[in-house]
Design a protein around this motif. Structure first.
Motif, PDB file in Angstrom:
ATOM      1  N   ASP A   1     122.528 -31.424  34.366  1.00 57.25           N
ATOM      2  CA  ASP A   1     122.550 -32.234  33.153  1.00 57.25           C
ATOM      3  C   ASP A   1     123.620 -31.775  32.169  1.00 57.25           C
ATOM      4  N   ASP A   2     124.356 -30.739  32.526  1.00 55.84           N
ATOM      5  CA  ASP A   2     125.412 -30.233  31.651  1.00 55.84           C
ATOM      6  C   ASP A   2     126.776 -30.699  32.137  1.00 55.84           C
ATOM      7  N   LEU A   3     127.589 -31.148  31.202  1.00 57.20           N
ATOM      8  CA  LEU A   3     128.993 -31.450  31.449  1.00 57.20           C
ATOM      9  C   LEU A   3     129.794 -30.529  30.546  1.00 57.20           C
ATOM     10  N   ILE A   4     130.577 -29.631  31.159  1.00 56.40           N
ATOM     11  CA  ILE A   4     131.315 -28.626  30.414  1.00 56.40           C
ATOM     12  C   ILE A   4     132.806 -28.880  30.564  1.00 56.40           C
ATOM     13  N   ASP A   5     133.506 -28.860  29.435  1.00 56.11           N
ATOM     14  CA  ASP A   5     134.961 -28.960  29.418  1.00 56.11           C
ATOM     15  C   ASP A   5     135.500 -27.545  29.249  1.00 56.11           C
ATOM     16  N   SER A   6     136.076 -26.993  30.323  1.00 57.89           N
ATOM     17  CA  SER A   6     136.560 -25.615  30.288  1.00 57.89           C
ATOM     18  C   SER A   6     137.714 -25.442  31.252  1.00 57.89           C
ATOM     19  N   ALA A   7     138.789 -24.799  30.796  1.00 58.92           N
ATOM     20  CA  ALA A   7     139.900 -24.461  31.687  1.00 58.92           C
ATOM     21  C   ALA A   7     139.572 -23.250  32.545  1.00 58.92           C
ATOM     22  N   ASP A   8     138.551 -22.487  32.155  1.00 61.94           N
ATOM     23  CA  ASP A   8     138.122 -21.314  32.913  1.00 61.94           C
ATOM     24  C   ASP A   8     136.915 -21.657  33.778  1.00 61.94           C
ATOM     25  N   ALA A   9     136.713 -20.866  34.825  1.00 60.70           N
ATOM     26  CA  ALA A   9     135.587 -21.103  35.724  1.00 60.70           C
ATOM     27  C   ALA A   9     134.273 -20.962  34.971  1.00 60.70           C
ATOM     28  N   VAL A  10     133.350 -21.870  35.232  1.00 58.53           N
ATOM     29  CA  VAL A  10     132.029 -21.828  34.615  1.00 58.53           C
ATOM     30  C   VAL A  10     131.011 -22.222  35.660  1.00 58.53           C
ATOM     31  N   TRP A  11     129.883 -21.552  35.649  1.00 57.95           N
ATOM     32  CA  TRP A  11     128.848 -21.855  36.633  1.00 57.95           C
ATOM     33  C   TRP A  11     127.496 -21.554  36.027  1.00 57.95           C
TER      34      TRP A  11
ATOM     35  N   GLY B   1     119.932 -17.204  34.246  1.00 52.54           N
ATOM     36  CA  GLY B   1     119.873 -16.925  32.817  1.00 52.54           C
ATOM     37  C   GLY B   1     120.669 -17.865  31.948  1.00 52.54           C
ATOM     38  N   GLY B   2     121.422 -18.796  32.544  1.00 54.11           N
ATOM     39  CA  GLY B   2     122.209 -19.730  31.754  1.00 54.11           C
ATOM     40  C   GLY B   2     123.606 -19.899  32.301  1.00 54.11           C
ATOM     41  N   LEU B   3     124.502 -20.351  31.429  1.00 57.88           N
ATOM     42  CA  LEU B   3     125.879 -20.602  31.824  1.00 57.88           C
ATOM     43  C   LEU B   3     126.702 -19.315  31.749  1.00 57.88           C
ATOM     44  N   VAL B   4     127.596 -19.145  32.730  1.00 59.61           N
ATOM     45  CA  VAL B   4     128.473 -17.977  32.784  1.00 59.61           C
ATOM     46  C   VAL B   4     129.902 -18.468  32.994  1.00 59.61           C
TER      47      VAL B   4
ATOM     48  N   GLU C   1     130.743 -30.646  22.053  1.00 63.08           N
ATOM     49  CA  GLU C   1     130.544 -29.646  21.017  1.00 63.08           C
ATOM     50  C   GLU C   1     130.977 -28.281  21.542  1.00 63.08           C
ATOM     51  N   PRO C   2     131.488 -27.411  20.674  1.00 67.33           N
ATOM     52  CA  PRO C   2     131.896 -26.082  21.130  1.00 67.33           C
ATOM     53  C   PRO C   2     130.737 -25.313  21.755  1.00 67.33           C
ATOM     54  N   LEU C   3     131.050 -24.606  22.826  1.00 67.72           N
ATOM     55  CA  LEU C   3     130.070 -23.755  23.497  1.00 67.72           C
ATOM     56  C   LEU C   3     130.309 -22.329  23.029  1.00 67.72           C
ATOM     57  N   GLU C   4     129.287 -21.726  22.464  1.00 66.43           N
ATOM     58  CA  GLU C   4     129.412 -20.347  22.004  1.00 66.43           C
ATOM     59  C   GLU C   4     129.319 -19.407  23.202  1.00 66.43           C
ATOM     60  N   VAL C   5     130.268 -18.478  23.295  1.00 66.88           N
ATOM     61  CA  VAL C   5     130.291 -17.548  24.418  1.00 66.88           C
ATOM     62  C   VAL C   5     130.442 -16.122  23.902  1.00 66.88           C
TER      63      VAL C   5
ATOM     64  N   VAL D   1     142.569  -8.265  33.248  1.00 73.86           N
ATOM     65  CA  VAL D   1     141.156  -7.916  33.351  1.00 73.86           C
ATOM     66  C   VAL D   1     140.344  -9.116  32.864  1.00 73.86           C
ATOM     67  N   SER D   2     139.590  -9.733  33.766  1.00 76.99           N
ATOM     68  CA  SER D   2     138.731 -10.856  33.393  1.00 76.99           C
ATOM     69  C   SER D   2     137.288 -10.399  33.343  1.00 76.99           C
ATOM     70  N   ALA D   3     136.530 -10.977  32.448  1.00 76.99           N
ATOM     71  CA  ALA D   3     135.139 -10.573  32.224  1.00 76.99           C
ATOM     72  C   ALA D   3     134.211 -11.765  32.351  1.00 76.99           C
ATOM     73  N   ARG D   4     132.943 -11.455  32.493  1.00 74.61           N
ATOM     74  CA  ARG D   4     131.893 -12.471  32.456  1.00 74.61           C
ATOM     75  C   ARG D   4     131.538 -12.761  30.995  1.00 74.61           C
ATOM     76  N   TRP D   5     131.550 -14.043  30.654  1.00 74.59           N
ATOM     77  CA  TRP D   5     131.153 -14.501  29.324  1.00 74.59           C
ATOM     78  C   TRP D   5     129.895 -15.341  29.477  1.00 74.59           C
ATOM     79  N   THR D   6     128.927 -15.128  28.617  1.00 76.92           N
ATOM     80  CA  THR D   6     127.667 -15.857  28.683  1.00 76.92           C
ATOM     81  C   THR D   6     127.658 -16.969  27.654  1.00 76.92           C
ATOM     82  N   GLY D   7     127.352 -18.176  28.108  1.00 74.15           N
ATOM     83  CA  GLY D   7     127.250 -19.301  27.196  1.00 74.15           C
ATOM     84  C   GLY D   7     125.909 -19.302  26.479  1.00 74.15           C
ATOM     85  N   THR D   8     125.902 -19.849  25.276  1.00 75.62           N
ATOM     86  CA  THR D   8     124.671 -19.912  24.502  1.00 75.62           C
ATOM     87  C   THR D   8     123.627 -20.725  25.259  1.00 75.62           C
ATOM     88  N   PRO D   9     122.418 -20.173  25.490  1.00 73.02           N
ATOM     89  CA  PRO D   9     121.377 -20.926  26.223  1.00 73.02           C
ATOM     90  C   PRO D   9     121.034 -22.219  25.506  1.00 73.02           C
ATOM     91  N   ARG D  10     120.637 -23.206  26.304  1.00 73.17           N
ATOM     92  CA  ARG D  10     120.241 -24.495  25.714  1.00 73.17           C
ATOM     93  C   ARG D  10     118.915 -24.349  25.006  1.00 73.17           C
TER      94      ARG D  10
END
Length: 758
Positions: free
Chosen positions: A564-574, A578-581, A599-603, A749-758
């Motif tokens: 049910d989520d549509l994310i606009d991101s140039a970086d990989a998201v999955w 626990g939520g979006l990464v 709307e902006p996704l807080e990460v 160096v790339s890191a895991r970023w956690t998206g704000t839970p719904r």
């Protein structure tokens, strides 16, 4: 209104499929509650669908990256992953077999279970995948010279291999298992009895799957009823002969046709001049693919570039042709787990391959980084996810004036896939190397359910380079889109679902809704009547039941369809439990569709990612290379280590250990370079290599000891070097005359970023 010079294109809808029948496979034998087959489609979870499979070779990827890679593949629209089991990776010495560490196929399937993706096992014994001896260990070649036949000595060895595989994976087979397909052998053209025997050997040791497959291209003779033939399609191939032009077998995949055999793939294994009988599809099974080129490997003598639009066009054409299953090879690239495991001239193979590199220009590269084609394939796969249940029983119809000659670049290439009531109009005017012409003053007329649907309402010019799938009388959420000149992408659920339409450069995006539909756009309300224009970024609410979101092609390639989520991101998201990464080396800019707008996704991240330049210390300048280091079967040979030592420029990599990284981070070297062959050596021993094709070189160095001495070795490339290069790379050589340089090296160096839970 149509202009006097406009041309109305028509098609006679004709269902040319064989009668609907039910094979014993998956129905009477090897029944599975989620996967079932008939002669026209694959049933998934009780409904027709079009599965999407991506190739990933688990033994070529560090096991710590398996889960993330699989999650990115699922986020990119894949429903299953296919993987070879290379015998030579597991048992290089007779009796010393290993399924440990990065070779642990059981743990790989357990990871797939956790992610929720199905698995297709390609168990050989002969696999190829550009692996030495096709994956046969050297001792198998010595012990059974009549390999790949029903020779008793070979069958005994094959049975032992299958038994070892079954010990690892049999528990994942059967009605409740994640293994939904097993491929027997690979590219074996004239041994149907042998393939049937191998299947029985596999069953005898406890292997089972609802779908037993074999490669059907190259005029392959396959045992009746025993295996589901799967086909291929590549935009270009490293296996073509030196100095050859773009082969007709590649051209053929950019036209709409109902022929599925491919005489080109695997042709480098046949005797020169051998006749290939192109065969019709087996009416017991639907047309399906397992090797649509998701990229392309580089051989030393030939280094084609598979660009994203080439791959997207090919995939779109195959669906327009009526494909029931899309399989991409490769979808995730990798690295050979040890040296000298690749095919070379020394093994009798016509092509020299890199010793380690199997990046394949894949949608997910060897370092785990999303490639240039991933966004285009997500867009394609989102369409199949949303509408595969309808497409599965839609037949393909070609216009009477469809180009028959693959060298005809003037005639418009299009097709319709329909059930007679609704459907999709497919157009392709994209082709690599030899661009296809556009067409002026075009409209299309299709007779659906006794009514003529004309698209669009006024003549348009079809530009060269178009890859399109336009809706025809598409019903969704109680509303109907009569037609649109924007391509259907995916659908996002929610209280009010959103359908995404992708506008095309050079074509006005117009839509015709059912007359009388109530439309709200930008706070204004109107009643649908005549067709009207759509603008990228525009959102329509139709009858309070359906959102229609129009995006341009650049935004379309940034979209991720995650339930049910549509994310606009140039970086990989999955998605994880626990939520979006997301994975990024800098704070990502991502937006979530809220059903009305993005709307902006807080990460957040607890790591310290970033990009740093890496200093190089020049140790030696390059020598003068010959035009050829050797040749085999008319194809240039790669330089040996001794020749590299003699000719390569050498740099020491300084301060690789600068900056800390946290668990879960990934560290890459990104190398912008020019030359012929490059090696990364650790304490003098080659650990990575690359043949130059004009693309950057990314190396995962997360676990390389920072105390080790790393050196980069680059062999020069000259205008006289006998190498087949992509046109852009060749132009760089011709301009420079001699290329041997490292322009820039960065530590990313790339890191895991956690998206704000719904």
């Amino acid at each position: 209104m149509s202009t006097p010079t406009s041309i109305v294109r028509t098609v006679r809808l004709h269902d040319s499929r064989p009668p609907l029948t039910v094979p014993t496979m998956s129905n009477e034998i090897d029944q599975h509650p989620r996967v079932r087959l008939n002669s026209r489609w694959i049933e998934i979870d009780g409904a027709p669908g079009i599965p999407v499979t991506g190739e990933l070779h688990f033994s070529r990827i560090p096991s710590e990256r398996w889960e993330e890679t699989l999650r990115v593949m699922v986020a990119s629209g894949l429903t299953s992953v296919s993987t070879y089991l290379f015998w030579i990776h597991h048992e290089p010495e007779r009796g010393e077999i290993s399924f440990e560490g990065d070779l642990d196929i059981a743990r790989f399937i357990e990871t797939a279970e956790r992610v929720g993706v199905d698995v297709v096992l390609r168990i050989g014994p002969w696999c190829h995948g550009e692996v030495r001896n096709g994956g046969h260990p050297d001792w198998v070649i010595a012990a059974a010279p009549a390999a790949r036949t029903n020779d008793p000595d070979y069958l005994a060895l094959a049975a032992g291999w299958y038994a070892a595989v079954a010990e690892q994976v049999a528990r994942f087979c059967g009605p409740d298992g994640r293994v939904i397909g097993i491929q027997i052998e690979n590219e074996l053209y004239d041994q149907p009895d042998h393939i049937a025997t191998l299947k029985q050997l596999a069953r005898d040791v406890g292997l089972s799957a609802p779908l037993w497959t074999a490669t059907g291209w190259g005029g392959a003779l396959l045992p009746a009823h025993e295996v589901f033939p799967l086909y291929s399609g590549y935009a270009d191939g490293f296996w073509a002969g030196q100095g050859s032009t773009w082969d007709d077998s590649f051209r053929d995949h950019f036209r709409f046709t109902h022929e599925w055999d491919d005489p080109g793939v695997g042709g480098d294994f046949r005797e020169e001049g051998a006749e290939i009988v192109v065969r019709a599809i087996d009416p017991e099974f639907p047309p399906a693919t397992c090797e649509l080129g998701g990229g392309m490997a580089t051989a030393y003598h030939r280094r084609p570039i598979a660009r994203g639009r080439d791959i997207a066009a090919l995939a779109n054409v195959k669906i327009g042709n009526g494909s029931a299953w899309q399989g991409f090879y490769m979808f995730a690239g990798g690295i050979n787990p040890a040296d000298h495991l690749q095919e070379t001239h020394a093994t009798g193979y016509p092509n020299d391959l890199p010793r380690f590199d199997y990046d394949f220009q894949a949608p997910i590269g060897a370092s785990g980084r999303p490639g240039a084609s991933l966004g285009l394939l997500r867009d394609h796969n989102a369409f199949l996810s949303a509408f595969g249940s309808r497409l599965a029983d839609m037949y393909s119809s070609l216009p009477d004036d469809a180009p028959v000659d693959i060298h005809d670049r003037e005639s418009l290439r299009w097709a319709v896939r329909t059930d007679g009531h609704s459907g999709f109009l497919f157009i392709n005017t994209h082709q690599p190397h030899e661009p296809l012409s556009g067409s002026s003053g075009v409209r299309f007329r299709i007779d659906l359910a006794g009514e003529q649907v004309t698209v669009p309402d006024r003549a348009i010019d079809i530009p060269s380079g178009l890859i399109a799938r336009w809706p025809l009388r598409l019903e969704l959420a109680g509303t109907r889109i009569e037609w649109a000149t924007a391509s259907v992408a995916g659908v996002v659920g929610g209280k009010i679902p959103t359908i995404v339409l992708r506008a095309h450069d050079g074509i006005p995006a117009r839509i015709q809704l059912t007359t009388g539909a109530r439309v709200i756009s930008g706070g204004e309300e109107f009643i649908a009547g005549e067709p009207f224009d759509l603008e990228p970024g525009q959102s329509l609410l139709v009858d309070d039941a359906l959102r229609v979101l129009t995006v341009d092609k650049r935004q379309a390639e940034r979209l991720w369809y995650l339930g049910d989520d549509l994310i606009d991101s140039a970086d990989a998201v999955w998605r994880e439990p626990g939520g979006l990464v997301l994975r990024a080396e800098q704070p990502p800019t991502a937006h979530r569709w809220n059903g009305d707008r993005f709307e902006p996704l807080e990460v957040t991240t607890s790591s310290a990612p970033g990009i740093q330049p890496v200093d190089l210390i020049s140790l030696r300048t390059a020598g003068d290379p010959p035009t050829r280091y050797g040749e085999f079967m008319g194809r240039s040979s790669a330089p040996s280590d001794a020749q590299i030592d003699e000719l390569a420029a050498v740099w020491r990599v300084a301060a690789l250990d600068s900056g800390a990284h946290s668990p879960g981070d990934r560290v890459e070297l990104v190398i912008e370079w020019e030359g012929d062959v490059a090696q990364l050596r650790r304490d003098g021993v080659p650990i990575r290599d690359r043949f130059w094709d004009g693309l950057p070189w990314r190396i995962d160095v997360t676990h390389i000891d920072p105390a080790a001495e790393l050196t980069l070795h680059v062999v020069p490339l000259t205008a006289g070097s006998e190498i087949d290069l992509d046109a852009e790379a060749r132009a760089r050589v011709e301009r420079g005359g001699r290329l041997c340089a490292i322009h820039e090296v960065t530590r990313v160096v790339s890191a895991r970023w956690t998206g704000t839970p719904r």
